[in-house]
Structure formats: C-alpha cells, structure tokens
Design an enzyme around this catalytic site. Structure first.
Site, PDB file in Angstrom:
ATOM      1  N   GLU A 151     -15.742  12.746 -30.037  1.00  0.00           N
ATOM      2  CA  GLU A 151     -15.388  12.576 -28.635  1.00  0.00           C
ATOM      3  C   GLU A 151     -16.603  12.199 -27.786  1.00  0.00           C
ATOM      4  O   GLU A 151     -17.054  12.958 -26.920  1.00  0.00           O
ATOM      5  CB  GLU A 151     -14.698  13.836 -28.108  1.00  0.00           C
ATOM      6  CG  GLU A 151     -13.380  14.121 -28.805  1.00  0.00           C
ATOM      7  CD  GLU A 151     -12.620  15.296 -28.239  1.00  0.00           C
ATOM      8  OE1 GLU A 151     -11.391  15.336 -28.374  1.00  0.00           O
ATOM      9  OE2 GLU A 151     -13.274  16.197 -27.645  1.00  0.00           O
ATOM     10  N   GLU A 313      -6.473  13.819 -33.498  1.00  0.00           N
ATOM     11  CA  GLU A 313      -6.057  15.139 -33.031  1.00  0.00           C
ATOM     12  C   GLU A 313      -4.739  14.975 -32.284  1.00  0.00           C
ATOM     13  O   GLU A 313      -4.724  14.500 -31.157  1.00  0.00           O
ATOM     14  CB  GLU A 313      -7.115  15.786 -32.127  1.00  0.00           C
ATOM     15  CG  GLU A 313      -8.432  16.071 -32.818  1.00  0.00           C
ATOM     16  CD  GLU A 313      -9.446  16.761 -31.911  1.00  0.00           C
ATOM     17  OE1 GLU A 313      -9.029  17.298 -30.854  1.00  0.00           O
ATOM     18  OE2 GLU A 313     -10.644  16.765 -32.250  1.00  0.00           O
TER      19      GLU A 313
END
Length: 680
Positions: A151, A313
């Site tokens: 991320e 995710e």
C-alpha cells in the site's frame, strides 16, 4: 487463454501470515484453504524481522516450511517484499531512514510505513533484503509472484526528511535547469520569494500564514509520486534481474502517486485492496448515496490503470483497528456480492483479507474469514458457495473486457493542484461522484480515463460521451485533442472553473474557459464562489429547477449556434445562461457554469444518447449493471445492493450461468443477490 497471471480462469485466494500462528496450526489451515477452493496465498509483506532478525543475518526457515506446506496442498504463493515496515534494529541504528513531518518532527518507530523513500541508507537496506529474498525463492515453483512493499503512500503521503529535501532540490534542478526557470514556474516574484541559489530550495516548510506557494506544492506532489515510483522501480529491477518466472505487482491506490505511470512502467499488473463497507461510505447522507457501490467507482478507477487487475485484500468480515471503527459486520450475502463487484469491474484474481482474525496488534478487529476461535461461521459458508460458483463460471468471465461507451476524465495535475485550491479542487470530487451516481442509477456502464499530454485520439474515440467536470488546468494540447474528439462525433461535458490554468498551476491571461473557448463557443462573463454570504441561486435546466452549489459562472455565447439550455434564477444574474450546448461538426460540447449534482447530471444524461441497455432489461435503481465481453460474447452481471428483493424484467432469453437455466420475463433478485447472464 492466459493472461498476466498465467491462469485461464478467475482464481480466489487468501492472505495468510504463518509468523502470527503456532506452527502446529499451519497444515490444517492450508488444508482448509484448499478445501475452500482457493488457489493463492499471500504472505510476508510485514516480515522483515523474520527474514533479517539482526543486521546482515538472513533466515528463511520459517517461510520455507510454510511455503513447503503450501506446495503440499497445490497452493500458489505470493510474497511481499517487507519494506513497508523497517525493523527496529534498522530505525534505531539509522534514524535518518524515518519519515519527518513538515514541521521537522521525526516520526518514531512503531505503527507502519514510517520510512522515507529517498534515504540512501534505507534504499541500500531495501535493495539487500529484496535481493536476498528473490535469490532464495527464484527457483521455487510455488512462489509465483512478488508484491512490492504494501500500500504505497498509505497512512502517510508527504515526506520531509533531510533526504527528501535534498532529493527535491536535485529534482527541481533537473526539471528546470536554471533558477530563472524555477522562479518563473513557481511565480516567486510574488511576495518576494525569488531564489538566488539552489541551496535555498526545500520542500514546503512551515510559514507564518500557513499558506504555501501553490506552484511549489504542485511540484512537491509530482516529486513525491516520482520518489515512490522510483522506490518501487528499484525493487522491480532487482526481481527482474534475477528471475523472469515470477510476476511483479504492488497494491493499494493512495494519494500523491501516479498509479497509471507506475503500472505502465513498472508493474506486470495492478493489485487493489477492496473494503466496500468503510464507515465513511456507509454514513453518506447525500442524495442517492452510493454506500458500498462507491467501491464500483474505485474499482473503475483501478481498471483505468492498465485494464484487468487483481484484488489482494477483499473484505472478509467486519473491520477496524483498536482505536478506530471502520466497518460493521457484512450482512448475509454481501461478501459474495462484493466478490462479484470486484470481478464485474475487472478482477481476475481475488484474495480475501485475511484467513483468520489476528489475536494481537493494532488490527485485532480487522476480521478475516475465520474468527479468533477458528470455529465454523456464516462467512465461511458464504465464501465457500462463492468459490464454488467462481469455479463454475470463472473461465467465461476471465480476462474479459468491461464494455462502456461513456467515460469520466481525470488527471493528476488537477487532482494534486486541487488539493490546495478551494476555488475548484473539492468540486472535482463532488462532480465526479455525482456523475458516477447518475451513470450507475441509470444503468449506464462507465469508465474512468486518465487524460495526459501524450494521449491519442484513438483512446478517446471509443467513447460516445466524455465528462470532464472541472479541469482548471487544461493545456492547448488537451484542448486540441478534445476538439478533435468532438469533431469526429463525440459528446463532451465541462463544468465550472474549466481551462484557466497551465501545467504549473498559474492562470492564463485569457478569457475563461481558456483554450476550449472555441470548442464550447462561450466565455465567462462573471463568476462567484458560493460560500454562504449570499443565497445559492437556483438554475432552470431543461425546464426543471434546481439549487446551485459551490460556484456560478455566467456564460456569454460567442457564436450563433450556441444553444442556451439553462438559466440562473433569483440572483443579480437572473435569466443569464448557466448551461449551453453547441454542435461542432458531428459532435456536441456542453458547458455548465456550476458544480454538478446527481440531479443535474441525470438531466443532462436525458439529453444525450447513452447506452443504457433498456432494450434488454428493466432494472430498479438498486441494481448495478456491468457488461463484459469475451470472444464476441457479452456477459451481463446484475448486482443487487439492497437487502430487499428487487423485481426486474428480462426482455430477451438469457442463460443464467450460475445455474445453467434459461430465464426471461419477470425475475426476482433477492437481497444482495447476483445474476450472471449470457444472451442465448
């Protein structure tokens, strides 16, 4: 047909962290993962201290054993490079690797993403850990790919360490070559900010007025993006120099990062983390709120980075950290719905986060498929059903193309400049979401397209409708491209504050809306920011009356064929044009002198020809329609975002791919249910 994943069908998987669990649990976990029908396991993105417990000593035993067990159950492993969280021994010995606030306060070890991209020491250690890991796993056939870091720019997307200031100084020197060029681009003659030596150049630092040079700020964001991409590129280069058998990606979608450029130049494909139940989405009080459909907008943006993508995710339960509540427990059917939402918008691989809810650390409430107790639960049953369905239909949808003839245009210069400029910046978000709502609730599939100075007409010509809400920064090159698009038959819609800035963020000495004035055939006679000092005027658009918000521009037609489609009411500019329409060759250009909302966007859609598939379906607003095409065959995904049943009409016979039954006529779609249809 194979794609970037070396697969021929949609696959599912899960995030699993062996270092978090007693080793005696691993095999049963992997067996159950396999029994769920999952193929992929993602691991290790926060495990630097496991791989390098002390400086220069590398250990792989723990993950070797875990990966060997994954192989036993024919699972494929994705490994994350662990650079998102430097170990304590590193930050203690080399504190200069830590990130620093604009005020000069160094962030301490703890939490995550506490490093800076430009520290040479950190880059050296990052290179070494990546090199060691890739060398170790390059020939391991179970390891199929690498996730770089985790991320990028999440939690923190500004950086002010000494290394960042030094790197920024060199960055602007490379960009402008001379101080004269820099001073001109930043407009430093104002407030006597003129620089006379390169050593005077820094990233923005605290000032008396808390007002920063806007042109410097725009370059600062460009620099941060370049720094992040350079850090990812550094790791990708190491991986590719060692192996061509394992693919390279990263995950996220966060600010101050040109994800389009990163995907094109660095990655094999993009991966996104999808959590449709965030509180900030649920609490949306606007007209026709999107709620979890907001993630369809996010997924459409991700699709614009480079086509089909992966989900690393996917929400698998309620979520939150110990100090922040993020997501309530999904209702029955929502996990399945959100999986299809991701697939509908282009995901060829979906990994759920995570296998089991953590029992320690900041994310003990960020639930996985399994609860702490590891006993059966509703989420497991629902995702097992979802997995069985995906195995049945995955090849039909895999690597198919999302079909749309409408697009919303975006670009990084306006996004980044608009963060600081309250005279247009937040209007971009408002209008973009308003238009997405209008497309969604009118069942018109829509793309997002990132417009650049190098873009070709061919990229835009596939769309019948383009919406470019508030591009304050709009160059002559872009104006020429958009004019050619309209001339060849396209329809384009602009909103207020269009076309008055250049790429530095400085304003043109031109009549608004700058270089597109000749395309839309109007100039701006007068304008005002609506900030509460005066009552927001109404506007009459196509004989319907609405309240305007944000900004008003009074338009002045400059050519004869400009048609006034709407006028202002109850203001000193009452009766003057607010919305215009002009035919240009075989195309059409609209200009609206205000900020769009759901109502105004919907009214404009009624005046245009957009493919809404009414010849095939009668759908309720709660249904999302996504259309995918593969080998000339169209697949229609109908997603019910309501907990209530929806009654719809199919006007043609279709095959329901989930049960292989033929259906037509009246259909009842139960709460949160999904249909996947193919015309017979």
């Amino acid at each position: 047909m194979k794609d970037f994943l070396n697969e021929s069908t949609i696959q599912l998987g899960v995030c699993y962290y062996p270092e978090h669990w007693p080793e005696e649990m691993w095999e049963e976990d992997f067996r159950r993962i396999k029994d769920m029908g999952f193929l992929y396991v993602r691991m290790a993105e926060f495990a630097w201290s496991i791989f390098e417990p002390i400086e220069g000593t590398f250990e792989f035993d723990l993950f070797d054993r875990a990966i060997q067990l994954a192989k036993k159950y024919d699972l494929k492993v994705i490994i994350g490079t662990p650079t998102a969280t430097p170990p304590a021994w590193l930050t203690d010995k080399y504190p200069e690797v830590l990130n620093v606030s604009r005020e000069g306060v160094r962030y301490n070890h703890g939490s995550r993403r506490h490093y800076n991209y430009n520290s040479e020491i950190y880059r050296t250690f990052s290179k070494r850990i990546v090199l060691e890991m890739v060398e170790h796993y390059k020939s391991n056939s179970t390891v199929v790919g690498w996730q770089i870091d985790n991320e990028i720019n999440c939690e923190m997307n500004v950086f002010y360490s000494n290394a960042d200031h030094d790197s920024f100084r060199q960055w602007v020197k490379n960009k402008y070559q001379t101080l004269e060029g820099l001073n001109d681009a930043w407009g430093t003659v104002f407030w006597n900010q003129t620089y006379t030596d390169w050593k005077q150049i820094y990233l923005t630092r605290p000032t008396v007025t808390h007002s920063y040079n806007p042109h410097q700020l725009l370059d600062e964001k460009r620099f941060i993006s370049d720094s992040a991409i350079s850090f990812v590129q550094m790791q990708a280069n190491i991986i590719r120099s060692i192996t061509d058998k394992q693919w390279v990606t990263t995950n996220g979608m966060f600010g101050h990062l040109d994800n389009h450029r990163m995907t094109k130049e660095v990655l094999d494909f993009y991966a996104y983390d999808s959590y449709p139940n965030f509180n900030k989405v649920i609490e949306d009080k606007s007209m026709m709120p999107l709620h979890d459909r907001k993630w369809s907008m996010n997924l459409s943006t991700v699709r614009s980075f480079g086509g089909n993508f992966a989900i690393f995710e996917q929400q698998a339960g309620p979520g939150g950290w110990v100090n922040r509540l993020e997501q309530p427990t999904p209702r029955p059917g929502q996990l399945r719905l959100w999986t299809y939402q991701s697939i509908a918008h282009g995901a060829d691989l979906v990994l759920y986060f995570r296998w089991r809810t953590a029992t320690k650390g900041s994310e003990i409430y960020w639930h996985g498929i399994n609860d702490y107790h590891n006993l059966p639960n509703r989420r497991i049953t629902e995702l097992k059903q979802t997995s069985e369905e995906i195995h049945k239909i995955g090849n039909t949808i895999f690597h198919s193309e999302y079909i749309s003839d409408a697009a919303i245009l975006t670009d990084y210069p306006n996004e980044w400049d608009g963060e600081e400029d309250n005279w247009y910046g937040h209007f971009i978000k408002e209008s973009k979401e308003a238009w997405f709502k209008a497309f969604q609730y009118h069942h018109i599939p829509v793309d997002f397209v990132n417009i650049t100075q190098e873009m070709s007409l061919e990229t835009l010509a596939k769309y019948r409708i383009l919406v470019y809400p508030h591009p304050a920064i709009l160059t002559e090159t872009t104006a020429h491209l958009l004019t050619r698009y309209v001339e060849q038959g396209g329809t384009i819609i602009f909103g207020a504050r269009t076309g008055y800035k250049d790429l530095t963020g400085q304003t043109y000495m031109k009549a608004f809306p700058g270089y597109i004035k000749d395309l839309v055939g109007v100039t701006v006679e007068e304008y005002t920011l609506l900030n509460g000092w005066q009552e927001n005027p109404d506007v009459n658009l196509l004989n319907k009356q609405f309240k305007t918000t944000g900004f008003n521009e009074v338009l002045q037609p400059e050519v004869e064929n400009v048609e006034v489609m709407g006028t202002y009411l109850n203001a000193h500019y009452e009766g003057k044009p607010a919305l215009t329409k002009r035919s240009v060759s075989t195309g059409t250009a609209y200009y609206y002198g205000s900020v769009f909302n759901y109502q105004t966007a919907s009214i404009l859609l009624e005046d245009m020809e957009a493919t809404n598939y009414q010849h095939l379906f009668i759908l309720t607003p709660d249904i999302e329609l996504a259309v995918r095409k593969k080998d000339g065959v169209s697949i229609y995904l109908l997603l019910n975002y309501s907990y209530q049943s929806q009654h719809i009409q199919l006007k043609a016979e279709m095959e329901n791919l989930l049960d292989n039954q033929t259906c037509s006529g009246s259909i009842t779609l139960t709460g949160y249910d999904v249909l996947v249809l193919k015309e017979k």
